[in-house]
Design an enzyme around this catalytic site. Structure first.
Site, mmCIF file in Angstrom:
data_model
loop_
_atom_site.group_PDB
_atom_site.id
_atom_site.type_symbol
_atom_site.label_atom_id
_atom_site.label_comp_id
_atom_site.label_asym_id
_atom_site.label_seq_id
_atom_site.Cartn_x
_atom_site.Cartn_y
_atom_site.Cartn_z
ATOM 1 N N ASN A 1 60.769 56.725 21.158
ATOM 2 C CA ASN A 1 59.827 57.744 21.630
ATOM 3 C C ASN A 1 59.322 58.522 20.433
ATOM 4 O OD1 ASN A 1 58.456 59.408 23.582
ATOM 5 N ND2 ASN A 1 60.018 60.993 23.229
ATOM 6 N N SER B 1 58.785 63.773 15.365
ATOM 7 C CA SER B 1 59.992 62.949 15.217
ATOM 8 C C SER B 1 59.837 61.653 16.006
ATOM 9 C CB SER B 1 61.215 63.680 15.789
ATOM 10 O OG SER B 1 61.342 64.995 15.281
ATOM 11 N N ASP C 1 64.721 64.005 24.925
ATOM 12 C CA ASP C 1 64.419 64.305 23.516
ATOM 13 C C ASP C 1 65.671 64.520 22.665
ATOM 14 O OD1 ASP C 1 61.709 64.158 24.185
ATOM 15 O OD2 ASP C 1 61.594 66.301 24.604
ATOM 16 N N HIS D 1 58.010 62.366 19.551
ATOM 17 C CA HIS D 1 58.000 63.708 20.118
ATOM 18 C C HIS D 1 57.401 64.683 19.096
ATOM 19 C CE1 HIS D 1 59.133 67.069 22.612
ATOM 20 N NE2 HIS D 1 59.558 67.665 21.516
HETATM 21 C C1 GAR Z 1 51.625 62.755 21.209
HETATM 22 O O1 GAR Z 1 51.379 63.951 20.529
HETATM 23 C C2 GAR Z 1 53.118 62.566 21.445
HETATM 24 O O2 GAR Z 1 53.879 63.069 20.390
HETATM 25 C C3 GAR Z 1 53.300 63.362 22.699
HETATM 26 O O3 GAR Z 1 52.179 63.059 23.477
HETATM 27 C C4 GAR Z 1 51.072 62.818 22.618
HETATM 28 C C5 GAR Z 1 50.394 61.527 23.028
HETATM 29 O O4 GAR Z 1 49.213 61.336 22.304
HETATM 30 N N1 GAR Z 1 54.513 63.011 23.369
HETATM 31 C C6 GAR Z 1 55.272 63.883 24.050
HETATM 32 O O5 GAR Z 1 54.976 65.045 24.160
HETATM 33 C C7 GAR Z 1 56.509 63.295 24.670
HETATM 34 N N2 GAR Z 1 57.260 64.304 25.337
HETATM 35 P P1 GAR Z 1 48.450 59.941 22.373
HETATM 36 O O6 GAR Z 1 48.291 59.597 23.852
HETATM 37 O O7 GAR Z 1 47.109 60.228 21.754
HETATM 38 O O8 GAR Z 1 49.243 58.928 21.623
#
Ligand code: GAR
Length: 210
Positions: free
Chosen positions: A107, A136, A145, A109
């Site tokens: 994942n 991360s 997480d 985060h």
């Molecule tokens: C990213 O910023 C990722 O780190 C976050 O969602 C976004 C997805 O962006 N993930 C979380 O918050 C997980 N809990 P994307 O759809 O443009 O890749």
């Protein structure tokens, strides 16, 4: 080559980074499928443009998390992936699902874990007067997480940063480190034992990345 399945809920810019790097030959993986829990996720368009099979599995049509995760697992396992990549997949996972993919699910985060688990990480980092913030990549465990961290990248928080400007800086870092972590995993340079990640010696920290 190395089959992976990518799970998304939204824009899919991290998915795009993986697609781009594999097309450019920097990342030797085959994205076998992209699965979204939201029909309108833009990442599904990105997958289609790259001729990657897509699935939508609407969590609202399931009466429990267990039922949703069981169906999701069935779809994923049709592709026999060596790695499952959560790229903005905004669902809490059941323990049984997390355990099924233990050591083979990553994942990303948007915080310097263990700080700021959960949502609204950029705003919370600013409000906490943090000097730095970042992102991360970690192995997924049943606890949200909290799995073993593989790589982090950080950026300074400046006095005029907003959640949006900080989020943009973090996204740029995400697109660098996520493909890198997937590459290391596919090359067997990161392994997972007893809840811990270990690295082979050729995985060296790059500047700004730790
Ligand atoms: C990213 O910023 C990722 O780190 C976050 O969602 C976004 C997805 O962006 N993930 C979380 O918050 C997980 N809990 P994307 O759809 O443009 O890749």
């Amino acid at each position: 080559s190395f089959p992976i399945v990518v799970l998304i809920s939204g824009s899919g810019s991290n998915l795009q980074a993986l697609i781009d790097q594999s097309l450019q030959g920097q990342l030797n993986v085959n994205i076998s499928a992209v699965i979204s829990n939201k029909a309108d996720a833009y990442g599904l368009e990105r997958a289609k443009q790259a001729a990657i099979p897509t699935h939508t599995l609407d969590h609202k049509l399931f009466e429990s998390r267990e039922a949703f995760d069981a169906e999701l697992q069935k779809i994923i396992d049709q592709y026999s992936p060596k790695l499952v990549v959560l790229a903005g997949f905004m669902r809490i996972l059941t323990e049984s699902f997390a355990r099924h993919y233990e050591g083979r699910m990553l994942n990303i985060h948007p915080s310097l874990l263990p700080k700021f688990k959960g949502l609204d990480t950029h705003q919370r980092a600013i409000e906490a007067n943090e000097k730095e913030h970042g992102v991360s990549v970690h192995f997924v465990s049943a606890e949200l997480d909290a799995g073993a961290v593989i790589i982090q990248a950080s950026t300074e928080i400046s006095s005029n940063d907003t959640a949006e400007s900080l989020g943009n800086k973090v996204h740029t870092l995400e697109h660098i480190i996520y493909p890198l972590a997937v590459k290391w995993f596919s090359e067997d340079r990161i392994t997972f034992h007893d809840g811990k990640a270990s690295f082979d010696q050729t995985v060296l920290p790059e500047s700004g990345i730790r």
